[in-house]
Design a protein around this motif. Structure first.
Motif, PDB file in Angstrom:
ATOM      1  N   ALA A  19       0.821  -1.207   0.000  1.00 15.87           N
ATOM      2  CA  ALA A  19       0.000   0.000   0.000  1.00 15.87           C
ATOM      3  C   ALA A  19       0.860   1.263   0.000  1.00 15.87           C
ATOM      4  CB  ALA A  19      -0.937  -0.002   1.205  1.00 15.87           C
ATOM      5  N   ASP A  20       2.161   1.120   0.306  1.00 17.39           N
ATOM      6  CA  ASP A  20       3.095   2.251   0.331  1.00 17.39           C
ATOM      7  C   ASP A  20       4.432   1.760  -0.222  1.00 17.39           C
ATOM      8  OD1 ASP A  20       4.180   4.729   0.827  1.00 17.39           O
ATOM      9  OD2 ASP A  20       4.299   4.489   3.007  1.00 17.39           O
ATOM     10  N   PRO A  21       4.469   1.336  -1.488  1.00 17.68           N
ATOM     11  CA  PRO A  21       5.612   0.578  -2.003  1.00 17.68           C
ATOM     12  C   PRO A  21       6.932   1.322  -2.069  1.00 17.68           C
ATOM     13  CG  PRO A  21       4.119   1.173  -3.787  1.00 17.68           C
ATOM     14  CD  PRO A  21       3.417   1.521  -2.499  1.00 17.68           C
ATOM     15  N   ALA A  22       6.911   2.637  -2.308  1.00 18.25           N
ATOM     16  CA  ALA A  22       8.177   3.368  -2.407  1.00 18.25           C
ATOM     17  C   ALA A  22       8.844   3.508  -1.043  1.00 18.25           C
ATOM     18  CB  ALA A  22       7.950   4.733  -3.030  1.00 18.25           C
ATOM     19  N   ARG A  23       8.066   3.843  -0.021  1.00 18.35           N
ATOM     20  CA  ARG A  23       8.644   4.053   1.309  1.00 18.35           C
ATOM     21  C   ARG A  23       8.993   2.730   2.011  1.00 18.35           C
ATOM     22  NH1 ARG A  23       4.866   7.819   0.245  1.00 18.35           N
ATOM     23  NH2 ARG A  23       5.456  10.015   0.515  1.00 18.35           N
ATOM     24  N   GLU A 111      20.252  12.779   6.586  1.00 14.56           N
ATOM     25  CA  GLU A 111      19.027  12.734   5.807  1.00 14.56           C
ATOM     26  C   GLU A 111      19.354  12.837   4.326  1.00 14.56           C
ATOM     27  OE1 GLU A 111      16.425  15.800   7.173  1.00 14.56           O
ATOM     28  OE2 GLU A 111      16.258  14.973   9.205  1.00 14.56           O
ATOM     29  N   THR A 112      18.634  12.069   3.518  1.00 16.56           N
ATOM     30  CA  THR A 112      18.823  12.096   2.076  1.00 16.56           C
ATOM     31  C   THR A 112      17.467  12.302   1.407  1.00 16.56           C
ATOM     32  OG1 THR A 112      18.542   9.701   1.814  1.00 16.56           O
ATOM     33  CG2 THR A 112      20.760  10.496   2.284  1.00 16.56           C
ATOM     34  N   TYR A 113      17.512  12.772   0.180  1.00 11.10           N
ATOM     35  CA  TYR A 113      16.279  13.002  -0.570  1.00 11.10           C
ATOM     36  C   TYR A 113      15.850  11.702  -1.252  1.00 11.10           C
ATOM     37  CZ  TYR A 113      17.643  17.879   0.046  1.00 11.10           C
ATOM     38  OH  TYR A 113      18.014  19.084   0.579  1.00 11.10           O
ATOM     39  N   LEU A 114      14.586  11.335  -1.088  1.00 10.55           N
ATOM     40  CA  LEU A 114      14.035  10.127  -1.691  1.00 10.55           C
ATOM     41  C   LEU A 114      13.232  10.517  -2.932  1.00 10.55           C
ATOM     42  CD1 LEU A 114      13.747   7.063  -1.422  1.00 10.55           C
ATOM     43  CD2 LEU A 114      11.794   7.439   0.097  1.00 10.55           C
ATOM     44  N   CYS A 115      13.599   9.957  -4.072  1.00 12.86           N
ATOM     45  CA  CYS A 115      13.031  10.369  -5.362  1.00 12.86           C
ATOM     46  C   CYS A 115      12.504   9.170  -6.144  1.00 12.86           C
ATOM     47  CB  CYS A 115      14.100  11.040  -6.222  1.00 12.86           C
ATOM     48  SG  CYS A 115      15.008  12.369  -5.436  1.00 12.86           S
ATOM     49  N   ASP A 116      11.619   9.463  -7.104  1.00 15.12           N
ATOM     50  CA  ASP A 116      11.234   8.446  -8.075  1.00 15.12           C
ATOM     51  C   ASP A 116      11.163   9.072  -9.466  1.00 15.12           C
ATOM     52  OD1 ASP A 116       8.799   9.818  -8.188  1.00 15.12           O
ATOM     53  OD2 ASP A 116       7.679   8.290  -7.098  1.00 15.12           O
ATOM     54  N   CYS A 117      11.068   8.213 -10.473  1.00 11.61           N
ATOM     55  CA  CYS A 117      11.079   8.690 -11.864  1.00 11.61           C
ATOM     56  C   CYS A 117      10.019   7.946 -12.668  1.00 11.61           C
ATOM     57  CB  CYS A 117      12.460   8.473 -12.480  1.00 11.61           C
ATOM     58  SG  CYS A 117      12.622   9.103 -14.167  1.00 11.61           S
ATOM     59  N   LEU A 232       8.932   1.105 -11.298  1.00 17.81           N
ATOM     60  CA  LEU A 232       9.141   2.516 -10.979  1.00 17.81           C
ATOM     61  C   LEU A 232      10.501   2.671 -10.313  1.00 17.81           C
ATOM     62  CD1 LEU A 232       8.045   5.447 -10.719  1.00 17.81           C
ATOM     63  CD2 LEU A 232       7.171   4.779  -8.465  1.00 17.81           C
ATOM     64  N   PRO A 233      11.464   3.364 -10.942  1.00 21.94           N
ATOM     65  CA  PRO A 233      12.780   3.525 -10.340  1.00 21.94           C
ATOM     66  C   PRO A 233      12.735   4.575  -9.213  1.00 21.94           C
ATOM     67  CG  PRO A 233      12.812   3.928 -12.722  1.00 21.94           C
ATOM     68  CD  PRO A 233      11.394   3.975 -12.279  1.00 21.94           C
ATOM     69  N   CYS A 234      13.369   4.254  -8.099  1.00 19.10           N
ATOM     70  CA  CYS A 234      13.502   5.183  -6.971  1.00 19.10           C
ATOM     71  C   CYS A 234      14.972   5.250  -6.582  1.00 19.10           C
ATOM     72  CB  CYS A 234      12.678   4.710  -5.776  1.00 19.10           C
ATOM     73  SG  CYS A 234      10.919   4.476  -6.101  1.00 19.10           S
ATOM     74  N   THR A 253      11.609  14.541  -6.073  1.00 25.46           N
ATOM     75  CA  THR A 253      11.675  14.217  -4.649  1.00 25.46           C
ATOM     76  C   THR A 253      10.270  14.096  -4.064  1.00 25.46           C
ATOM     77  OG1 THR A 253      13.766  15.403  -4.439  1.00 25.46           O
ATOM     78  CG2 THR A 253      12.527  15.001  -2.405  1.00 25.46           C
ATOM     79  N   PHE A 254      10.035  13.018  -3.306  1.00 30.67           N
ATOM     80  CA  PHE A 254       8.727  12.844  -2.677  1.00 30.67           C
ATOM     81  C   PHE A 254       8.813  12.581  -1.176  1.00 30.67           C
ATOM     82  CE2 PHE A 254       9.917   8.538  -3.920  1.00 30.67           C
ATOM     83  CZ  PHE A 254       9.552   7.773  -2.816  1.00 30.67           C
ATOM     84  N   ASP A 255      10.024  12.350  -0.631  1.00 20.58           N
ATOM     85  CA  ASP A 255      10.150  12.119   0.802  1.00 20.58           C
ATOM     86  C   ASP A 255      11.619  12.239   1.184  1.00 20.58           C
ATOM     87  OD1 ASP A 255       9.582  11.445   3.472  1.00 20.58           O
ATOM     88  OD2 ASP A 255       8.125   9.918   2.872  1.00 20.58           O
TER      89      ASP A 255
END
Length: 267
Positions: A19-23, A111-117, A232-234, A253-255
């Protein structure tokens, strides 16, 4: 209450993570690829009255956690960490922050920036890039150990190559590289893949070859491969120069992803 995840609970846990696959990607991907428990991986849950509050996973020396709600018990987390003694602890910023009061006594973190494309917005000439195979594992490891930021985990070059070879042979990761002067000078790989996404990691270009677009080329090729296969690449980063490359390709960036190193006694 802390317990190891039982086979009968596997689908319930996966449903939460999906339900929250990227995180939740690291935990989700490791369970999908490796199962709940192996000689190098174990999965636990904080559960009361059949309600899961948190999901914990140790993979070699790395520990990742995902909080389902704010009822997760910090003392349960501490007791688990005392038992398994991980080298690194990782989570998204919101979840890490909820546990920071009990973690801050024995970790240093960044802390790092979490991104997807979802879509590439640039085409890159990548004629020198080729797909990595298991036979490249030793050369990749020899170059990786030269990059300071990849030496947080206490594994030597031989063990790094062994793990890489095994994962390539098992088809669990994909990677692209540029080779010059009999060495890997630029590289990017997926560290974990789920049924719907992939985490891009280990991106590097050797210092003496920087400024020629090599890192951009391998990331573009890997990102394109993932998208073509419906993944989905992150990725996460904290280097502004790297960020410019990723955002230029189409990453957003999303998180925030927190990477912590255990530096003291867990108490």
């Amino acid at each position: 209450m802390l317990q190891k995840v039982q086979p009968s609970q596997r689908e319930t846990v996966l449903k939460i993570l999906r339900a929250d696959p990227a995180r939740s990607m690291f935990i989700l991907g490791d369970i999908e690829q490796n199962g709940l428990h192996t000689d190098y991986q174990t999965t636990w849950i904080d559960i009361d009255d059949e309600v899961i509050h948190a999901i914990y996973l140790k993979y070699h020396g790395n520990f990742v956690f995902y909080l389902v709600d704010q009822q997760a018990d910090p003392q349960i987390l501490i007791q688990l960490l005392q038992e398994i003694k991980p080298e690194n602890i990782n989570a998204v910023k919101e979840h890490f922050g909820l546990m920071l009061p009990v973690l801050k006594a024995f970790v240093s973190y960044r802390e790092t920036y979490l991104c997807d494309c979802p879509k590439l917005n640039a085409t890159v000439e990548a004629g020198e890039v080729r797909k990595a195979t298991a036979d490249d594992a030793e050369k990749i490891a020899a170059s990786l150990v030269k990059i300071t930021e990849f030496n947080a985990e206490k594994i030597d070059e031989e063990e790094r190559a062994k793990r890489s070879r095994q994962r390539y042979e098992e088809g669990k990761i994909r990677g692209y590289l540029i080779e010059k002067d009999h060495q890997v000078v630029a590289y990017a790989q997926t560290s974990v893949e789920t049924s719907s996404s992939a985490m891009v990691t280990s991106v590097f270009c050797l210092p003496e070859y920087r400024g020629q677009g090599y890192a951009k080329q391998v990331v573009w090729k890997l990102t394109d491969d993932c998208l073509r296969h419906g993944l989905l690449p992150c990725l996460f980063y904290d280097n502004p120069s790297a960020g410019r490359i990723y955002h230029g390709l189409g990453y957003t960036t999303f998180d925030t992803w927190v990477m912590a190193k255990v530096t003291g006694d867990i108490r």
